[in-house]
Enzyme design. Sequence first.
Site, short mmCIF file in Angstrom:
data_model
loop_
_atom_site.label_atom_id
_atom_site.label_comp_id
_atom_site.label_asym_id
_atom_site.label_seq_id
_atom_site.Cartn_x
_atom_site.Cartn_y
_atom_site.Cartn_z
N SER A 126 0.81 -1.22 0.00
CA SER A 126 0.00 0.00 0.00
C SER A 126 0.85 1.27 0.00
CB SER A 126 -0.91 0.01 1.23
OG SER A 126 -0.13 0.00 2.42
N GLY A 150 1.90 3.91 4.40
CA GLY A 150 1.60 2.71 3.63
C GLY A 150 2.82 1.81 3.62
N THR A 153 9.17 -10.89 14.43
CA THR A 153 9.66 -9.75 15.21
C THR A 153 8.97 -9.72 16.57
OG1 THR A 153 8.02 -8.29 14.17
CG2 THR A 153 10.21 -8.39 13.16
N LEU A 154 9.74 -9.28 17.58
CA LEU A 154 9.29 -9.30 18.98
C LEU A 154 9.40 -7.94 19.64
CD1 LEU A 154 11.20 -12.58 19.97
CD2 LEU A 154 8.79 -12.41 19.28
N GLY A 155 9.32 -6.86 18.86
CA GLY A 155 9.43 -5.53 19.44
C GLY A 155 10.81 -5.30 20.03
N ASP A 192 8.15 -2.00 8.96
CA ASP A 192 8.49 -1.78 7.56
C ASP A 192 9.99 -1.50 7.40
OD1 ASP A 192 5.81 -2.08 6.79
OD2 ASP A 192 5.40 0.03 7.19
#
Length: 301
Positions: free
Chosen positions: A8, A48, A220-222, A253
């Site tokens: 997007s 996006g 991913t785990l922050g 992203d």
Amino acid sequence: MPALICGSLAFDTITNFHGRFRDQILPEQIHILNVSFLVPTLRREFGGCAGNIAYTLHQLGGTPLVMAALGSDGQDYLQRLRDWGVSTEFVRVVEDHYTAQAIIMTDLDNNQITAFHPGAMAQAHLTRISAHPDIALAIIAPDGREAMLGHAEQLAAAGIPFIFDPGQGLPMFNGEELRRFVSQATWVALNDYEARMLCERTGQDLATLSRSHLRGVVVTLGEQGCEVWVQGERQHIPGVKAQAVVDPTGCGDAFRAALLYGLERGWPLARCAELGNRLGALKIACSGPQNHRVDRAALGL
């Protein structure tokens, strides 16, 4: 070589709630939920998933090739991409729609509530992918439902390896559709919540998913970093402490841009993830998904 980014292009309205969602929502009253959050700050940003990934990949020195749809109000975004030197060959302008819009609210714990209007994104499937000798790899990021399904099929048919990154679009697909995506993909990238949903809907755990044709699954785990799964083996890649925690919008992203950058250069998946963690920490210290600056020398690139 260019990396094709299917996803997007959107305008993000970003707000901050100076409290915690959990303190405002009564679990026993969730069936009659009626809440309001005071958000003292508000910003409008370019966003996006495709735009955010392209921004960071360009900053890293990669060559993003965006495939997305904009509405009649998207000329500023189109010019922004061109100003980076990014080709807009595969950006469709849909004159009778608005550009996709995301309204994002973040609380003190970096939890987010997002309202999303797809607008022109719903027409993204009209742009098709065919064999392209200059495209090294691709990513299927959140996009219109038909676009995600069609572009995955087209990439597989063209023999272009790609990352399946369903993101917040994952709930649109049932187990059969998700299994099909995985069978076509070369890598899968998710956050921990999405990983649990993918496993639930496909009936396979991460070890089983990775013990297949896939070259890897990244979760991913922050702030805890990420997990890299390759042929059933899990490797934890520690997180990188951020200088400040300002805005998590676009951190995932930025991480995916690192995956594209490293994979195109033949890096092991763990090394790609290490760079992704560093970029996530860099991004979270900056407001907006496309305002951080990447110092390639500092990253050893």
